[in-house]
Design a protein around this motif. Structure first.
Motif, PDB file in Angstrom:
ATOM      1  N   VAL A  95       2.215 -11.248   7.245  1.00  0.00           N
ATOM      2  CA  VAL A  95       2.686 -11.763   5.957  1.00  0.00           C
ATOM      3  C   VAL A  95       3.523 -10.685   5.277  1.00  0.00           C
ATOM      4  N   ASP A  96       4.622 -11.082   4.651  1.00  0.00           N
ATOM      5  CA  ASP A  96       5.444 -10.146   3.890  1.00  0.00           C
ATOM      6  C   ASP A  96       4.688  -9.660   2.655  1.00  0.00           C
ATOM      7  N   VAL A  97       4.995  -8.441   2.221  1.00  0.00           N
ATOM      8  CA  VAL A  97       4.434  -7.914   0.978  1.00  0.00           C
ATOM      9  C   VAL A  97       4.737  -8.904  -0.147  1.00  0.00           C
ATOM     10  N   ARG A  98       3.783  -9.150  -0.972  1.00  0.00           N
ATOM     11  CA  ARG A  98       3.832 -10.100  -2.101  1.00  0.00           C
ATOM     12  C   ARG A  98       3.795 -11.545  -1.631  1.00  0.00           C
ATOM     13  N   GLY A  99       3.491 -11.755  -0.343  1.00  0.00           N
ATOM     14  CA  GLY A  99       3.352 -13.124   0.174  1.00  0.00           C
ATOM     15  C   GLY A  99       2.008 -13.700  -0.221  1.00  0.00           C
ATOM     16  N   PHE A 107       0.810  -1.217   0.000  1.00  0.00           N
ATOM     17  CA  PHE A 107       0.000   0.000   0.000  1.00  0.00           C
ATOM     18  C   PHE A 107       0.843   1.266   0.000  1.00  0.00           C
ATOM     19  N   GLY A 108       2.094   1.173   0.424  1.00  0.00           N
ATOM     20  CA  GLY A 108       2.974   2.338   0.488  1.00  0.00           C
ATOM     21  C   GLY A 108       4.412   1.907   0.325  1.00  0.00           C
ATOM     22  N   MET A 109       5.266   2.855  -0.008  1.00  0.00           N
ATOM     23  CA  MET A 109       6.666   2.539  -0.276  1.00  0.00           C
ATOM     24  C   MET A 109       7.380   1.894   0.918  1.00  0.00           C
ATOM     25  N   GLY A 110       7.038   2.290   2.145  1.00  0.00           N
ATOM     26  CA  GLY A 110       7.722   1.755   3.314  1.00  0.00           C
ATOM     27  C   GLY A 110       7.122   0.472   3.851  1.00  0.00           C
ATOM     28  N   MET A 111       6.026   0.028   3.282  1.00  0.00           N
ATOM     29  CA  MET A 111       5.350  -1.171   3.783  1.00  0.00           C
ATOM     30  C   MET A 111       6.152  -2.421   3.444  1.00  0.00           C
ATOM     31  N   GLN A 112       6.441  -3.220   4.487  1.00  0.00           N
ATOM     32  CA  GLN A 112       7.175  -4.460   4.272  1.00  0.00           C
ATOM     33  C   GLN A 112       6.337  -5.696   4.572  1.00  0.00           C
ATOM     34  N   ASP A 113       5.288  -5.521   5.406  1.00  0.00           N
ATOM     35  CA  ASP A 113       4.424  -6.646   5.729  1.00  0.00           C
ATOM     36  C   ASP A 113       3.071  -6.122   6.183  1.00  0.00           C
ATOM     37  N   GLY A 114       2.145  -7.027   6.395  1.00  0.00           N
ATOM     38  CA  GLY A 114       0.816  -6.659   6.870  1.00  0.00           C
ATOM     39  C   GLY A 114       0.224  -7.814   7.660  1.00  0.00           C
ATOM     40  N   GLU A 115      -0.686  -7.478   8.565  1.00  0.00           N
ATOM     41  CA  GLU A 115      -1.335  -8.498   9.387  1.00  0.00           C
ATOM     42  C   GLU A 115      -2.741  -8.762   8.857  1.00  0.00           C
ATOM     43  N   ILE A 116      -3.091 -10.035   8.759  1.00  0.00           N
ATOM     44  CA  ILE A 116      -4.446 -10.414   8.361  1.00  0.00           C
ATOM     45  C   ILE A 116      -5.355 -10.116   9.557  1.00  0.00           C
ATOM     46  N   VAL A 117      -6.279  -9.169   9.392  1.00  0.00           N
ATOM     47  CA  VAL A 117      -7.186  -8.795  10.471  1.00  0.00           C
ATOM     48  C   VAL A 117      -8.424  -9.682  10.448  1.00  0.00           C
ATOM     49  N   ALA A 134       0.973  -0.453   8.979  1.00  0.00           N
ATOM     50  CA  ALA A 134       1.284   0.906   9.436  1.00  0.00           C
ATOM     51  C   ALA A 134       0.102   1.498  10.209  1.00  0.00           C
ATOM     52  N   LYS A 135      -0.518   0.673  11.057  1.00  0.00           N
ATOM     53  CA  LYS A 135      -1.622   1.077  11.924  1.00  0.00           C
ATOM     54  C   LYS A 135      -2.863   1.549  11.171  1.00  0.00           C
ATOM     55  N   THR A 136      -2.986   1.141   9.926  1.00  0.00           N
ATOM     56  CA  THR A 136      -4.156   1.441   9.108  1.00  0.00           C
ATOM     57  C   THR A 136      -4.749   0.123   8.634  1.00  0.00           C
TER      58      THR A 136
END
Length: 79
Positions: free
Chosen positions: A68-72, A11-21, A43-45
């Motif tokens: 999960v890592d970006v592109r995972g 979602f953004g240049m600094g994003m490296q991972d995300g949590e499945i909510v 990133a708290k969003t």
């Protein structure tokens, strides 16, 4: 039938991972292209991730609460 891996988008240049909510669809559900598939927190969003194609959700790879890592690989659709 063809299968398509659903990958965690960046979602953004600094994003490296995300949590499945929360998964908004369950295995076996039909989804339309662009329909909300899963909620991701990064990133708290919290953002709804749309389905990249129309099909049937046949596999959830990343469970709720998992990071999960970006592109995972997070899910699989059957087209």
């Amino acid at each position: 039938m063809a299968k398509l891996k659903v990958l965690l988008p960046q979602f953004g240049m600094g994003m490296q991972d995300g949590e499945i909510v929360r998964w908004l669809k369950a295995v076996g559900d039909s989804v339309a292209e662009g329909e909300a598939l899963v909620e991701i927190e990064a990133a708290k969003t919290t953002v709804e991730v749309p389905s990249p194609a129309a099909g049937t959700l046949i596999e959830i790879v990343a469970e709720e609460g998992e990071t999960v890592d970006v592109r995972g690989h997070i899910a699989t659709l059957e087209l």
